[in-house]
Design a protein around this motif. Structure first.
Motif, PDB file in Angstrom:
ATOM      1  N   ALA A 299      -2.526   1.046   8.074  1.00  0.00           N
ATOM      2  CA  ALA A 299      -1.747   1.570   6.954  1.00  0.00           C
ATOM      3  C   ALA A 299      -2.662   2.218   5.926  1.00  0.00           C
ATOM      4  N   PHE A 300      -3.799   1.581   5.675  1.00  0.00           N
ATOM      5  CA  PHE A 300      -4.743   2.125   4.709  1.00  0.00           C
ATOM      6  C   PHE A 300      -5.237   3.494   5.165  1.00  0.00           C
ATOM      7  N   HIS A 301      -5.595   3.606   6.442  1.00  0.00           N
ATOM      8  CA  HIS A 301      -6.097   4.885   6.936  1.00  0.00           C
ATOM      9  C   HIS A 301      -5.001   5.943   6.969  1.00  0.00           C
ATOM     10  N   PHE A 302      -3.777   5.491   7.251  1.00  0.00           N
ATOM     11  CA  PHE A 302      -2.627   6.405   7.258  1.00  0.00           C
ATOM     12  C   PHE A 302      -2.472   7.062   5.881  1.00  0.00           C
ATOM     13  N   GLY A 303      -2.582   6.248   4.816  1.00  0.00           N
ATOM     14  CA  GLY A 303      -2.491   6.797   3.465  1.00  0.00           C
ATOM     15  C   GLY A 303      -3.743   7.579   3.100  1.00  0.00           C
ATOM     16  N   ASP A 304      -4.905   7.042   3.516  1.00  0.00           N
ATOM     17  CA  ASP A 304      -6.165   7.671   3.139  1.00  0.00           C
ATOM     18  C   ASP A 304      -6.313   9.051   3.765  1.00  0.00           C
ATOM     19  N   ASN A 305      -5.713   9.240   4.952  1.00  0.00           N
ATOM     20  CA  ASN A 305      -5.780  10.557   5.585  1.00  0.00           C
ATOM     21  C   ASN A 305      -5.220  11.636   4.672  1.00  0.00           C
TER      22      ASN A 305
ATOM     23  N   LEU B 124      -6.236   6.124  13.493  1.00  0.00           N
ATOM     24  CA  LEU B 124      -5.711   5.227  12.465  1.00  0.00           C
ATOM     25  C   LEU B 124      -6.437   3.896  12.427  1.00  0.00           C
ATOM     26  N   GLY B 125      -7.134   3.558  13.519  1.00  0.00           N
ATOM     27  CA  GLY B 125      -7.849   2.296  13.500  1.00  0.00           C
ATOM     28  C   GLY B 125      -9.293   2.448  13.098  1.00  0.00           C
ATOM     29  N   SER B 126      -9.735   3.690  12.867  1.00  0.00           N
ATOM     30  CA  SER B 126     -11.162   3.938  12.695  1.00  0.00           C
ATOM     31  C   SER B 126     -11.556   4.161  11.250  1.00  0.00           C
ATOM     32  N   ARG B 127     -12.690   3.554  10.859  1.00  0.00           N
ATOM     33  CA  ARG B 127     -13.214   3.799   9.523  1.00  0.00           C
ATOM     34  C   ARG B 127     -13.905   5.149   9.428  1.00  0.00           C
TER      35      ARG B 127
ATOM     36  N   MET C 284       0.838  -1.207   0.000  1.00  0.00           N
ATOM     37  CA  MET C 284       0.000   0.000   0.000  1.00  0.00           C
ATOM     38  C   MET C 284       0.862   1.242   0.000  1.00  0.00           C
ATOM     39  N   PHE C 285       0.364   2.276  -0.645  1.00  0.00           N
ATOM     40  CA  PHE C 285       1.049   3.560  -0.624  1.00  0.00           C
ATOM     41  C   PHE C 285       0.756   4.264   0.692  1.00  0.00           C
ATOM     42  N   THR C 286       1.800   4.657   1.409  1.00  0.00           N
ATOM     43  CA  THR C 286       1.566   5.398   2.641  1.00  0.00           C
ATOM     44  C   THR C 286       2.129   6.808   2.580  1.00  0.00           C
ATOM     45  N   ASP C 287       2.770   7.183   1.467  1.00  0.00           N
ATOM     46  CA  ASP C 287       3.181   8.574   1.300  1.00  0.00           C
ATOM     47  C   ASP C 287       2.642   9.073  -0.029  1.00  0.00           C
TER      48      ASP C 287
ATOM     49  N   PRO D  45       7.174   6.398   5.127  1.00  0.00           N
ATOM     50  CA  PRO D  45       7.477   5.438   4.054  1.00  0.00           C
ATOM     51  C   PRO D  45       6.567   5.588   2.845  1.00  0.00           C
ATOM     52  N   LEU D  46       7.161   5.443   1.680  1.00  0.00           N
ATOM     53  CA  LEU D  46       6.345   5.515   0.463  1.00  0.00           C
ATOM     54  C   LEU D  46       5.395   4.322   0.391  1.00  0.00           C
ATOM     55  N   VAL D  47       5.958   3.114   0.580  1.00  0.00           N
ATOM     56  CA  VAL D  47       5.167   1.898   0.437  1.00  0.00           C
ATOM     57  C   VAL D  47       5.287   1.063   1.705  1.00  0.00           C
ATOM     58  N   THR D  48       4.170   0.594   2.217  1.00  0.00           N
ATOM     59  CA  THR D  48       4.193  -0.384   3.300  1.00  0.00           C
ATOM     60  C   THR D  48       3.733  -1.703   2.700  1.00  0.00           C
ATOM     61  N   HIS D  49       4.617  -2.672   2.726  1.00  0.00           N
ATOM     62  CA  HIS D  49       4.370  -3.927   2.021  1.00  0.00           C
ATOM     63  C   HIS D  49       4.114  -5.031   3.029  1.00  0.00           C
ATOM     64  N   PHE D  50       2.898  -5.594   2.982  1.00  0.00           N
ATOM     65  CA  PHE D  50       2.510  -6.594   3.975  1.00  0.00           C
ATOM     66  C   PHE D  50       2.950  -7.987   3.541  1.00  0.00           C
ATOM     67  N   VAL D  51       4.270  -8.161   3.500  1.00  0.00           N
ATOM     68  CA  VAL D  51       4.844  -9.443   3.103  1.00  0.00           C
ATOM     69  C   VAL D  51       4.423 -10.513   4.079  1.00  0.00           C
TER      70      VAL D  51
END
Lengths: 461, 452
Positions: free
Chosen positions: A408-414, A427-430, A237-240, A379-385
């Protein structure tokens, strides 16, 4: 009585006959059962399944300490409950216990199929030797499709990702795939990058992580206007959202991966680079390296044997079939003179960022830094390996994986929502809340990060 | 007499053995067997017992399965894991979040802003009055963000889904496939996609959420000329067809429907708000404001629902929905709005799935992509699929998706193995001159040629 009828000798003969007969029938029955077992008779009839069951039971006991989760059984149990309660009529409105595989069916529509000749050694396609010329000529004939996309000094990029065409085995897997592609759509919209989401297995032999090779080759050849192809795994996911790749740095290289030179060329470490997120230029060189990369991929004996070679040659690699990442390490390390001058192992920013060391620090990042760094600060990308949200088993506990993917999704979505004046409650909330009031003069207000009309999206005027 | 004696003696001797065996048999019956015989018999019995035991186990394993005969602890373990997993999945699917701040305080502050009858504000926010001029000025100052590219107006396709997982897992899978389909169309036609997964406005929830979203996108992106809303259950089935923007130079709203049904019958399904285009201009902002009046959840929406049911033909009784509200608005304020509205029925900007999905084979045989109408529908919209039978709905969605995907895969030389198969087959060999096929089969290339 029979004795009296037939005479004593006959009677004994008959008795013996009957006894033998019983034994014969018993043995015949046994034979039939054994044959049925070997030729296959359903889920529980085969000795192999027995061995598997035994192995699994024993390993259960061994693995008890590890936090593994079995989602398949949960799903089956849930389905079992529902099936017993629901009406199984064809007109049922219930989607929950509907088995989608009842719908899937291969049909012949009369269009001719072309198959690869199985007697030939595996290849991605017929060898092309003049791709650079072919492509240059096409670009000249088609000026409306520039490979430098009209942005200032920026190559035209196609981001490629994908997932299986069948529903995930995990009941929430598809939801996380949806969030992941939305995240990529957002980043790519901001940065003027096109997306190709693949849901087709182009080559049955190159399955699993190798499926990207035939896909990448096909896309390079079908889109000559694309200068760089950016492969990204579905669990990254993109986080930056503000970080723009330093395209200038790559003007003389053809392959950019996250990694470290020493770990590849000196140590031959199998995790010295990551093929979950990399850039490949559309050129003859790239076709050549794809052709060199592919031979370890074909499913079956080839992949197994190649796996053994890789485990032997690379540092710290566990024993399993050949994967594309190890194969790339091996190629670069053993054919350094041929490829290394056009390969850039990037470690200045997280073109791939292993999630384990990043996800717990998001709050700290929010406090101390801001988007745009792309590195350990943001980080640009957070990769859930290893999380494998679509499958049954992952290498990590399910709860941690899913929870952290949400964060991570919410971090980027913000960073996207702040363009429109919103932010997630946490960060944990929809749920989201407003950070900027609506105004009657919207153009006077700029978003803090300047992502609505960023410089990297501007076109040449 | 001697011969007789010997004969009888022989006879006697020959009858000795049988007599002995008979005696032996009698002896066994009486329990006095010689040891050898007894062992033999026992051995035989044991053999048969083992054989029978073996057969029994085989048969049992065939019916019950080995696991159930062996593991008890593993059973308990897997039960625990199943419970854990169900808990996690349920937690993800649920709405409440212990970390969330109290949502009541938020909605209170929202409500105070949303006084619908104020002159300076509407449901959607403070009234904007100067948007056309502001927008023109911005565009002039920012030529690096063009609003016309290659002769086509810059369009933002907006769609979305709720932030939590679907109630059934298969729902999320089709959301994913439908989003991929939209990505494909928009890539080919140079349209931007915005996928919304946030409840921006608690009052305007559900199908009303598109209104505040569209307004926000309009004012944030003055370079956008058109905002195209599309439902998440709508699919592009004609990858070649392009919206004929030149037809809409004098319109601000393009929507699929039938004027007769709208004005004569006042039917509640005269228009479809599952797929429509709104120009980025002052008129649209005013339309959205007027439209939103029936939206706020609670009493306003309930009351509005009653008004709509009584005024529109065929509408069942339920709270106000955005489609009925728009129809009512356009009918009741005709003079104000209708001259800038284009009701389009010459192509399927929205195509109701029921009449289309069964005809795909016929279409593939007779026609080709590019028509956008009943010959090759532009959009297939799965309205009301939630209430239909699961099997029919899912099968139809799969067919429509594959019908569309075949058009995308055509450039790459592949095709689905039938309209209900996730598997593909190769229909063109790899070539050493791939660009010949690109020129021949690429949709974008053929479109650009036409557009000039």
């Amino acid at each position: 009585m029979i004795g009296r009828l037939l005479g004593p000798r006959r009677a004994r003969q008959l008795q013996r006959f009957v006894r033998n007969g019983k034994l014969t029938i018993l043995c015949l029955f046994l034979t039939v059962i054994m044959f049925r077992g070997y030729l296959g008779a359903g889920r529980f009839g085969t000795p192999e399944k027995d061995l598997d069951d035994i192995r699994e039971t024993l390993s259960y006991i061994r693995r008890r300490a590890e936090p593994r989760r079995v989602l398949e059984e949960a799903l089956m149990a849930a389905q079992g409950e529902l099936k017993s309660a629901e009406n199984a009529a064809a007109g049922s409105n219930n989607y929950t216990d509907f088995d989608i595989s009842k719908i899937f069916r291969d049909e012949d529509d009369g269009v001719e199929e072309f198959r690869r000749d199985p007697s030939q050694p595996y290849s991605l396609g017929p060898k092309i030797s003049n791709w650079d010329e072919q492509r240059a000529e096409w670009l000249e004939r088609n000026p409306k499709f520039p490979n430098f996309s009209g942005r200032i000094n920026k190559p035209r990029v196609l981001l490629v990702t994908g997932s299986s065409p069948k529903p995930c085995e995990n009941p929430v897997g598809d939801h996380y795939l949806l969030k992941s592609i939305k995240n990529k759509i957002d980043y790519c919209r901001l940065h003027g990058i096109e997306i190709f989401y693949n849901m087709a297995l182009l080559d049955a032999e190159m399955s699993g992580f190798w499926a990207k090779l035939p896909l990448i080759r096909k896309l390079l050849l079908s889109h000559p206007e694309v200068e760089f192809l950016w492969w990204m795994d579905s669990d990254a996911m993109f986080t930056d959202m503000a970080f723009e790749l330093p395209w200038e740095r790559y003007k003389d290289v053809n392959l950019v991966m996250h990694g470290w030179d020493e770990m590849i060329y000196d140590q031959r470490n199998w995790i010295g680079l990551n093929t979950g997120s990399f850039l490949l230029r559309n050129s003859q060189w790239s076709l050549d390296i794809l052709d060199t990369w592919a031979p370890m991929g074909p499913k079956g004996k080839v992949r197994e044997e190649a796996g053994k070679v890789l485990t032997r040659e690379l540092k710290d690699r566990p024993v399993f079939e050949a994967d594309d990442q190890s194969a790339m390490v091996y190629i670069l390390a053993s054919q350094k003179e041929k490829w290394a001058d056009k390969v850039y192992l990037e470690s200045a920013y997280y073109l791939h960022g292993y999630w384990g060391i990043l996800v717990d620090r998001y709050e700290e990042m929010i406090e101390s830094y801001h988007p745009g760094y792309g590195d350990h600060r943001w980080p640009l990308v957070t990769h859930f390996v290893g999380c494998k949200p679509c499958g049954k088993f992952g290498d990590y506990p399910v709860e941690r994986c899913l929870k952290q993917m949400d964060r991570a999704f919410h971090f980027g979505d913000n960073q996207i929502l702040q363009m429109y004046g919103f932010i997630h409650n946490s960060l944990g909330s929809r749920k989201v809340r407003r950070i900027r009031n609506e105004t009657s003069n919207p153009l006077a207000v700029r978003d803090e990060l300047g992502l609505l009309h960023p410089a990297f999206k501007a076109v040449k005027v | 007499m001697g011969a007789e004696a010997t004969y009888s003696a022989q006879k006697r001797s020959s009858t000795i053995l049988p007599q002995t065996t008979a005696a032996a048999a009698n002896g066994a019956a009486r329990g006095h067997l010689p040891k050898g015989r007894q062992a033999d018999r026992t051995f035989n019995n044991i053999k048969i017992t083992i054989l029978c035991g073996f057969v029994t186990i085989l048969v049992l394993r065939g019916t019950i399965g080995l696991n159930n005969l062996v593991s008890f602890e593993a059973e308990a373990e897997s039960q625990y894991l199943i419970e854990e997993t169900r808990r996690i999945v349920a937690a993800i699917r649920s709405d409440d979040d212990p970390l969330d701040s109290d949502s009541d305080s938020d909605s209170n502050s929202d409500a105070s802003e949303k006084t619908p009858n104020s002159n300076s504000s509407s449901i959607l926010g403070p009234k904007i009055t100067n948007w056309d001029e502001d927008k023109k000025l911005w565009r002039r100052r920012n030529p690096q963000f063009p609003y016309y590219i290659n002769g086509r107006p810059k369009t933002y396709l907006v769609t979305g889904s709720p932030p939590r997982p679907c109630e059934n897992a298969i729902g999320d899978h089709y959301l994913l496939k439908f989003l991929k389909n939209k990505i494909d169309y928009c890539r080919i036609h140079g349209i931007e996609i915005v996928y919304n997964m946030a409840h921006l406005d608690k009052e305007m929830a559900g199908s009303w959420s598109k209104l505040p979203l569209m307004r926000r996108l309009m004012v944030a992106h003055p370079e956008a000329e058109w905002i195209w809303w599309m439902d998440s259950d709508a699919l592009f089935t004609d990858m070649v067809f392009e919206i004929p923007f030149h037809r809409y130079r004098g319109s601000n709203l393009v929507i699929h429907g039938y004027p007769d049904m709208l004005f004569k019958e006042k039917s509640w399904i005269a228009l479809n708000t599952g797929s429509f285009l709104l120009r980025n201009c002052q008129w649209s902002l005013e339309l959205l404001d007027a439209w939103a009046r029936m939206g706020p959840s609670g009493r306003i929406r309930e009351e509005a629902g009653k008004v709509l049911t009584s005024n529109l033909k065929g509408r069942p009784a339920f709270e106000a929905d955005d489609q009925s509200a728009l129809i009512y608005l356009l009918v009741s304020e005709q003079e104000r709005w209708m001259k800038m509205v284009s009701i389009e029925s010459s192509y399927f900007l929205h195509g109701f799935w029921e009449g289309l999905v069964d005809r795909y084979e016929e279409m593939m045989e007779k026609y080709r992509p590019g028509f956008g109408d009943e010959r090759w529908p532009f959009v297939t919209h799965f309205v009301g699929c939630r209430t239909c039978a699961a099997a029919r709905c899912l099968r139809s969605m799969e067919r429509a998706y594959n019908f569309a995907d075949n058009q995308v895969l055509n450039l790459y030389g592949f095709r689905h193995r039938g309209l209900v198969s996730p598997n593909i087959k190769r229909i063109r060999n790899e070539s050493i001159t791939p660009l010949v096929n690109v020129d021949k089969f690429g949709i974008r290339n053929s479109l650009r040629g036409r557009r000039g």
